[in-house]
Design an enzyme around this catalytic site. Structure first.
Site, short mmCIF file in Angstrom:
data_model
loop_
_atom_site.label_atom_id
_atom_site.label_comp_id
_atom_site.label_asym_id
_atom_site.label_seq_id
_atom_site.Cartn_x
_atom_site.Cartn_y
_atom_site.Cartn_z
N LYS A 187 12.83 34.49 68.31
CA LYS A 187 11.77 34.01 69.43
C LYS A 187 12.80 33.28 70.34
O LYS A 187 13.33 32.41 70.00
CB LYS A 187 10.72 33.10 68.96
CG LYS A 187 9.89 32.53 69.77
CD LYS A 187 8.84 31.59 69.46
CE LYS A 187 8.56 30.90 70.59
NZ LYS A 187 7.39 29.53 70.27
N GLY B 172 2.35 21.50 72.59
CA GLY B 172 1.66 20.46 72.13
C GLY B 172 0.52 19.65 72.63
O GLY B 172 0.27 18.55 72.36
N ALA C 261 1.64 28.39 72.49
CA ALA C 261 1.53 27.09 72.78
C ALA C 261 0.28 26.62 73.56
O ALA C 261 -0.29 27.32 74.38
CB ALA C 261 2.75 27.02 73.72
N GLY C 262 -0.23 25.27 73.26
CA GLY C 262 -1.46 24.99 73.94
C GLY C 262 -2.57 25.03 73.31
O GLY C 262 -3.64 24.35 73.73
N ASN D 174 1.53 25.64 66.44
CA ASN D 174 2.22 24.69 65.36
C ASN D 174 1.29 23.17 65.50
O ASN D 174 0.67 22.68 64.65
CB ASN D 174 3.51 24.43 65.74
CG ASN D 174 4.34 23.47 64.75
OD1 ASN D 174 4.21 23.83 63.58
ND2 ASN D 174 4.90 22.55 65.31
N THR D 175 1.35 22.66 66.57
CA THR D 175 0.83 21.15 66.55
C THR D 175 -0.69 21.04 66.20
O THR D 175 -1.14 20.34 65.46
CB THR D 175 0.93 20.65 68.12
OG1 THR D 175 2.25 20.94 68.43
CG2 THR D 175 0.63 19.16 67.97
#
Length: 262
Positions: A105, A166, A192-193, A214-215
């Site tokens: 990635k 995040g 993301a987001g 992830n977050t």
């Protein structure tokens, strides 16, 4: 493959097929054991590995591979923390030497507090990596023009950000994502987001091949439980996409006929 039944369809990237459409990260957890439990609860088959932030080689410290097993998950090395094309390429060369990884990635960030991708540097780095035989999944802005350029330059998948890394704000521009999906001939993954399960559902209902997060899991009050919620959200969104939603209408359409009533 027939996608008419739950769990019957799969997706492919760089010649590899997967049934789980949820990819999870390996950062921000309280420890690797919690990370592994969340990845299992998510039903993930791919985990991203930030090469600069995760211990893969120092046996004197806790090691990711002792918990998140490489024979259980496909590791997707990423270039988190890189701000130039050369830096990203150098890091992935080391990853290939260390672990034999060629499915990677790419992310090249802008040096700003929003950490959105530097698309000029990203495209330049992609071309270098493709020339060296890497299969590259590319983190990018939700710009349909750049998404097409990445595909034409040899990206194995494009991964537009729903919102800044995040931030947990969910999909901010569904129109742009729809345009990217309409034109793409490679997998499209929201990356993301994402903040909660409903964000993942929206991504899948739009037709994305998978969602990476992830977050949203790691910083939940109960990460393992949230991982399970995200698993079900991705499945539900995918099933709704395959089923085809009803038409939107301006006015009411009664469930029972109004004519012929006594």
């Amino acid at each position: 493959m027939d996608g008419s039944q739950p769990g019957a369809d799969s997706w492919s990237v760089a010649g590899r097929s997967f049934t789980s459409r949820l990819i999870v990260g390996t950062g921000k957890y309280k420890d690797y054991a919690q990370n592994a439990a969340a990845a299992e609860a998510a039903g993930a088959e791919i985990v991203t590995v930030a090469l600069r932030r995760v211990n893969l080689s120092d046996p004197s410290q806790p090691m990711l591979v002792d918990h998140v097993k490489p024979d259980r998950f496909t590791f997707l090395p990423n270039t988190a923390g890189c701000y130039t094309g050369e830096d990203a390429v150098r890091l992935l060369r080391l990853a290939r030497e260390a672990g034999g990884w060629d499915l990677v990635k790419l992310e090249v960030l802008s040096d700003t507090k929003h950490l959105l991708p530097d698309m000029e540097e990203t495209l330049r780095a992609l071309k270098m990596l493709v020339a060296e035989g890497f299969q590259v999944m590319v983190y990018c802005s939700d710009d349909p023009v750049y998404a097409k350029k990445l595909e034409e330059a040899g990206a194995a998948a494009v991964m537009p950000a729903a919102a800044p890394i995040g931030s947990g704000r969910g999909i901010q521009n569904p129109l742009n994502l729809a345009l990217i999906l309409e034109q793409a001939r490679v997998p499209v993954l929201v990356d993301a987001g994402v903040g909660t399960a409903s964000d993942a559902v929206v991504a899948m209902e739009l037709g994305c091949d998978a969602v990476l997060m992830n977050t949203a899991i790691a910083e939940a009050r109960d990460p393992v439980r949230m991982a399970g919620a995200m698993k079900h959200a991705v499945i539900a969104g995918r099933e709704a996409f395959l089923a085809g939603r009803m038409a939107r209408r301006m006015y009411a359409d009664p469930s029972s006929p109004l004519s012929g009533l006594i």
